[in-house]
Scaffold this motif. Structure first.
Motif, PDB file in Angstrom:
ATOM      1  N   MET A   1       0.902  -1.050  -0.060  1.00 20.68           N
ATOM      2  CA  MET A   1      -0.228   0.022  -0.135  1.00 20.68           C
ATOM      3  C   MET A   1       0.838   1.248   0.079  1.00 20.68           C
ATOM      4  O   MET A   1       1.932   1.426   0.636  1.00 20.68           O
ATOM      5  N   SER A   2       0.666   2.766  -0.341  1.00 21.18           N
ATOM      6  CA  SER A   2       1.272   4.031  -0.599  1.00 21.18           C
ATOM      7  C   SER A   2       1.380   4.699   0.698  1.00 21.18           C
ATOM      8  O   SER A   2       0.139   3.641   1.482  1.00 21.18           O
ATOM      9  N   ARG A   3       2.134   5.140   1.115  1.00 20.64           N
ATOM     10  CA  ARG A   3       1.873   5.107   2.638  1.00 20.64           C
ATOM     11  C   ARG A   3       1.456   6.773   2.721  1.00 20.64           C
ATOM     12  O   ARG A   3       0.862   7.408   0.925  1.00 20.64           O
ATOM     13  N   ASN A   4       0.548   7.125   3.731  1.00 16.31           N
ATOM     14  CA  ASN A   4      -0.146   8.431   3.647  1.00 16.31           C
ATOM     15  C   ASN A   4       0.849   9.395   3.910  1.00 16.31           C
ATOM     16  O   ASN A   4       2.209   9.434   4.113  1.00 16.31           O
ATOM     17  N   VAL A   5       0.770  10.785   3.396  1.00 14.96           N
ATOM     18  CA  VAL A   5       0.998  11.953   3.145  1.00 14.96           C
ATOM     19  C   VAL A   5       0.224  13.065   4.104  1.00 14.96           C
ATOM     20  O   VAL A   5      -0.893  13.072   3.515  1.00 14.96           O
ATOM     21  N   VAL A   6       1.321  13.660   4.974  1.00 19.86           N
ATOM     22  CA  VAL A   6       0.202  14.669   5.350  1.00 19.86           C
ATOM     23  C   VAL A   6       1.267  16.075   5.525  1.00 19.86           C
ATOM     24  O   VAL A   6       1.624  16.218   5.895  1.00 19.86           O
ATOM     25  N   LEU A   7       0.642  17.283   4.886  1.00 20.58           N
ATOM     26  CA  LEU A   7       1.020  18.120   4.689  1.00 20.58           C
ATOM     27  C   LEU A   7       0.936  19.080   5.481  1.00 20.58           C
ATOM     28  O   LEU A   7      -0.211  20.089   5.480  1.00 20.58           O
ATOM     29  N   LEU A   8       1.487  20.010   6.468  1.00 21.39           N
ATOM     30  CA  LEU A   8       0.930  20.411   7.907  1.00 21.39           C
ATOM     31  C   LEU A   8       1.485  21.560   7.366  1.00 21.39           C
ATOM     32  O   LEU A   8       3.643  21.906   7.670  1.00 21.39           O
ATOM     33  N   VAL A   9       0.561  23.093   7.266  1.00 23.20           N
ATOM     34  CA  VAL A   9       1.699  24.586   7.149  1.00 23.20           C
ATOM     35  C   VAL A   9       1.164  25.057   8.680  1.00 23.20           C
ATOM     36  O   VAL A   9      -0.091  25.991   8.856  1.00 23.20           O
ATOM     37  N   LEU A  10       2.170  25.355   9.302  1.00 24.63           N
ATOM     38  CA  LEU A  10       2.262  26.501   9.784  1.00 24.63           C
ATOM     39  C   LEU A  10       2.236  27.447   9.632  1.00 24.63           C
ATOM     40  O   LEU A  10       2.953  28.485   9.478  1.00 24.63           O
ATOM     41  N   ASP A  11       0.973  28.642  10.013  1.00 24.45           N
ATOM     42  CA  ASP A  11       1.128  29.763   9.249  1.00 24.45           C
ATOM     43  C   ASP A  11       1.967  30.637  10.613  1.00 24.45           C
ATOM     44  O   ASP A  11       1.873  30.616  10.911  1.00 24.45           O
ATOM     45  N   ALA A  80      -1.610  13.719  -8.668  1.00 23.34           N
ATOM     46  CA  ALA A  80      -0.556  13.193  -8.479  1.00 23.34           C
ATOM     47  C   ALA A  80      -1.886  11.911  -7.099  1.00 23.34           C
ATOM     48  O   ALA A  80      -1.234  10.945  -7.116  1.00 23.34           O
ATOM     49  N   PHE A  81      -2.576  12.818  -6.393  1.00 18.30           N
ATOM     50  CA  PHE A  81      -2.817  11.638  -5.400  1.00 18.30           C
ATOM     51  C   PHE A  81      -4.345  11.272  -5.286  1.00 18.30           C
ATOM     52  O   PHE A  81      -4.888  11.244  -4.714  1.00 18.30           O
ATOM     53  N   ASN A  82      -5.142  11.217  -6.812  1.00 19.53           N
ATOM     54  CA  ASN A  82      -6.056  10.873  -7.519  1.00 19.53           C
ATOM     55  C   ASN A  82      -6.317   9.292  -6.482  1.00 19.53           C
ATOM     56  O   ASN A  82      -8.009   9.305  -6.288  1.00 19.53           O
ATOM     57  N   ASP A  83      -5.440   8.366  -6.236  1.00 23.17           N
ATOM     58  CA  ASP A  83      -5.644   7.374  -5.525  1.00 23.17           C
ATOM     59  C   ASP A  83      -5.644   7.112  -4.301  1.00 23.17           C
ATOM     60  O   ASP A  83      -6.117   6.422  -3.647  1.00 23.17           O
ATOM     61  N   TYR A  84      -5.440   8.832  -3.784  1.00 22.21           N
ATOM     62  CA  TYR A  84      -6.228   8.553  -2.741  1.00 22.21           C
ATOM     63  C   TYR A  84      -7.188   9.300  -1.638  1.00 22.21           C
ATOM     64  O   TYR A  84      -7.607  10.136  -2.554  1.00 22.21           O
ATOM     65  N   THR A  85      -7.363   9.242  -0.497  1.00 20.49           N
ATOM     66  CA  THR A  85      -8.582   9.811  -0.283  1.00 20.49           C
ATOM     67  C   THR A  85      -8.558  11.092   0.328  1.00 20.49           C
ATOM     68  O   THR A  85      -6.843  11.552   1.167  1.00 20.49           O
ATOM     69  N   LYS A  86      -8.373  12.199   0.008  1.00 17.63           N
ATOM     70  CA  LYS A  86      -7.650  14.061  -0.376  1.00 17.63           C
ATOM     71  C   LYS A  86      -8.388  13.997   1.343  1.00 17.63           C
ATOM     72  O   LYS A  86      -9.866  14.769   0.925  1.00 17.63           O
ATOM     73  N   VAL A 194     -12.122   6.863   7.145  1.00 16.03           N
ATOM     74  CA  VAL A 194     -11.566   6.502   5.516  1.00 16.03           C
ATOM     75  C   VAL A 194     -10.118   5.564   5.034  1.00 16.03           C
ATOM     76  O   VAL A 194      -9.799   5.355   5.890  1.00 16.03           O
ATOM     77  N   GLU A 195     -10.918   5.016   4.060  1.00 12.07           N
ATOM     78  CA  GLU A 195     -10.210   4.383   3.109  1.00 12.07           C
ATOM     79  C   GLU A 195      -8.446   4.958   3.005  1.00 12.07           C
ATOM     80  O   GLU A 195      -8.576   5.897   2.654  1.00 12.07           O
ATOM     81  N   GLN A 196      -7.761   4.482   3.577  1.00 14.30           N
ATOM     82  CA  GLN A 196      -5.803   4.765   3.273  1.00 14.30           C
ATOM     83  C   GLN A 196      -6.000   4.194   1.664  1.00 14.30           C
ATOM     84  O   GLN A 196      -6.372   2.754   1.402  1.00 14.30           O
ATOM     85  N   PRO A 197      -4.611   4.242   0.950  1.00 14.71           N
ATOM     86  CA  PRO A 197      -3.595   6.010   1.765  1.00 14.71           C
ATOM     87  C   PRO A 197      -4.521   6.777   1.625  1.00 14.71           C
ATOM     88  O   PRO A 197      -5.430   7.477   1.014  1.00 14.71           O
ATOM     89  N   ALA A 198      -3.952   8.097   2.157  1.00 16.44           N
ATOM     90  CA  ALA A 198      -4.435   9.326   2.892  1.00 16.44           C
ATOM     91  C   ALA A 198      -4.098  10.025   2.580  1.00 16.44           C
ATOM     92  O   ALA A 198      -2.574  10.322   2.719  1.00 16.44           O
ATOM     93  N   PHE A 199      -4.426  11.407   2.370  1.00 18.69           N
ATOM     94  CA  PHE A 199      -3.917  13.019   1.832  1.00 18.69           C
ATOM     95  C   PHE A 199      -4.196  13.616   2.701  1.00 18.69           C
ATOM     96  O   PHE A 199      -5.466  13.648   2.589  1.00 18.69           O
ATOM     97  N   VAL A 200      -3.320  14.112   3.569  1.00 14.91           N
ATOM     98  CA  VAL A 200      -4.042  15.428   4.684  1.00 14.91           C
ATOM     99  C   VAL A 200      -3.707  16.471   4.371  1.00 14.91           C
ATOM    100  O   VAL A 200      -1.778  17.148   4.477  1.00 14.91           O
ATOM    101  N   PHE A 201      -4.211  18.004   3.908  1.00 16.14           N
ATOM    102  CA  PHE A 201      -3.691  19.130   4.247  1.00 16.14           C
ATOM    103  C   PHE A 201      -4.438  19.779   5.660  1.00 16.14           C
ATOM    104  O   PHE A 201      -5.434  19.395   5.775  1.00 16.14           O
ATOM    105  N   MET A 202      -3.192  21.124   6.425  1.00 17.58           N
ATOM    106  CA  MET A 202      -3.778  20.985   7.439  1.00 17.58           C
ATOM    107  C   MET A 202      -3.180  22.695   7.131  1.00 17.58           C
ATOM    108  O   MET A 202      -1.376  22.555   7.605  1.00 17.58           O
ATOM    109  N   ASN A 203      -3.831  23.764   7.739  1.00 13.87           N
ATOM    110  CA  ASN A 203      -3.462  24.794   7.746  1.00 13.87           C
ATOM    111  C   ASN A 203      -3.708  25.210   9.140  1.00 13.87           C
ATOM    112  O   ASN A 203      -5.396  24.984   9.770  1.00 13.87           O
TER     113      ASN A 203
END
Length: 464
Positions: A1-11, A80-86, A194-203
């Motif tokens: 399974m592809s890895r989960n990816v989390v993008l965390l932005v500290l404003d 690129a994350f079309n196969d991920y739950t975004k 959700v089903e993984q893999p997941a991409f998570v964006f947080m600001n």
């Protein structure tokens, strides 16, 4: 399974004070891209560049149009994350539903900075879209919450918000943080479901002004009644140096640093939770969308993130936890947010695509300046910057041109000369000359989103 990816932005997190205050998060970081530079100095433009890899004048997300309506998913790294739950979770108005940013995600939660509970009528977006004020605004908010079946939870959030308004300038702490706990809790809930893999964006807007003491952190020596809302950004920055209260930048910096320490601690706990609860590997990319000026001499006495493309505003952290690969240190070369899309796409293929460059650009097309602001044209001017190793060239649409030397320490620079000729290699980063691009907005009500909203609302959201 592809890895989960989390993008965390500290404003608004600048590099030097992130490093100094990251606490246990520092021990979890596997790769530090120490010479990362943002592509702009505030949220709409910086997020536009982080997701597309283009400068603001190219992707169209900037002060004169902070909306995402004309950017297709395939124009961003999210393709690129079309196969991920975004999943998106954001307390930033510009990286949220109000400006169409949510359309790229399978699930998106816009949260008020005052939210204790999620799954409610989100008050900041509602306020930005409503033309009502005072009690009529809140009655309309409660009516809308009732219609969508979230009245009780929305009422609790609304009461917390009104308490914070009441507490501002009084010796009363905020009863919650600026959305960090709620945002991280929502992210956990969504990841569980959700089903993984997941991409998570947080600001996370905890590290964005305005600043005040809360029950979670108190600035050392900062009075309980102090709030950075004592001044709005433009009023303070328009003051002569001798008119600026000496305690203001000191308290501003103390609470800014505390907000970074608090947020980093909460992120560290979130990383541990993901490791313990998610299937497969998870990679975390942590950055700031831009930095912050803290009123110091090095900042020209300015606060917030307007009026400059200084190292305080462009030098940001970019740290990776659990990358799929490793890369060499940069040996002084830069990593630009313009190359973040390549890095993010690579993670979907189990690679670490890091491009170091000697020459990188940045720009800001304008700012969130309401009409009638003193020195409007100055604060709303367009600014460009280009790096060439340690040399940095900065010029604006009003004719100013400077040469700086980038220092060896984070967020450090020294002016070398003014009224210089900008080198051709610096100009070559940009498709349209600066005066020509800015001129198309001359005489146009292009800052309607800032002018139409009541000033106190934009101030509370931290944009003026």
């Amino acid at each position: 399974m592809s890895r989960n990816v989390v993008l965390l932005v500290l404003d608004s997190a600048r590099k030097d004070l992130f490093d100094a205050n990251a606490g246990p998060l520092r021990d979890q970081i596997d790769l530090d891209l120490a010479e990362c530079r943002a592509a702009s100095n505030w949220s709409p433009a910086s997020h536009g560049s982080m997701f597309t890899g283009d400068l603001p004048h190219q992707n169209g997300v900037h002060a004169h149009d902070p909306n995402w309506n004309n950017i297709k998913t395939e124009d961003t790294f999210l393709s690129a994350f079309n196969d991920y739950t975004k999943i998106g979770v954001s307390s930033n108005l510009f990286a949220g539903k109000a400006h169409g940013f949510d359309s790229y995600f399978d699930q998106f939660v816009s949260l008020s900075r005052h939210s204790v509970l999620s799954g409610v009528k989100e008050i900041d977006t509602f306020r930005s879209e409503s033309d009502r004020e005072g009690m009529r605004l809140y009655l309309e908010y409660l009516r809308a919450a009732q219609e969508e079946g979230t009245l009780t939870r929305s009422l609790i959030n609304g009461l917390i918000f009104k308490y914070h308004e009441f507490a501002d300038g009084r010796p009363l702490p905020r009863l919650w943080d600026y959305g960090t706990r709620t945002s991280l809790r929502v992210a956990k809930q969504r990841l569980r479901a959700v089903e993984q893999p997941a991409f998570v964006f947080m600001n996370l807007m905890e590290t964005h002004n305005p600043f005040a003491n809360s029950i979670w952190y108190q600035g050392d020596g900062v009075p309980a009644s102090w709030s950075s809302n004592r001044f709005d950004t433009y009023t303070y920055n328009n003051l002569a140096p001798e008119e600026r209260p000496s305690d203001y930048p000191r308290n501003y910096r103390a609470l800014y640093e505390d907000s970074i320490e608090y947020t980093a601690r909460r992120i560290s706990e979130f990383v541990d939770w993901c490791v313990d609860n998610l299937d497969g590997a998870t990679t975390f990319v942590i950055t700031g969308d831009h930095g912050e000026q803290l009123g110091s001499e090095a900042d020209g006495g300015l606060i917030s993130h307007i009026g400059a493309l200084s190292e305080s505003l462009l030098h940001v952290p970019l740290s990776i936890i659990n990358p799929p690969d490793t890369v060499d240190e940069s040996d002084g070369r830069y990593f630009s947010h313009l190359d973040l899309p390549s890095l993010m796409r690579g993670l979907t293929e189990e690679t670490l695509s890091v491009r170091y460059r000697d020459r990188i650009p940045a720009e800001v097309v304008g700012s969130s300046v309401p009409e009638g602001t003193e020195r409007f044209d100055y604060w709303n001017r367009m600014i460009r910057a280009a790096y060439d190793g340690k040399n940095k060239y900065v010029w604006d649409s009003l004719g100013s041109r400077q040469h700086y030397r980038v220092g060896d320490e984070p967020c450090e620079e020294t002016e070398v000369a003014a009224d210089i000729e900008i080198p051709e290699h610096a100009l070559a980063h940009f498709d349209v000359p600066i005066e020509e691009f800015k001129l198309q907005f001359d005489g146009v009500d292009a800052n309607d989103w800032a002018t139409d909203g009541p000033t106190e609302r934009l101030k509370d959201l931290g944009y003026i």
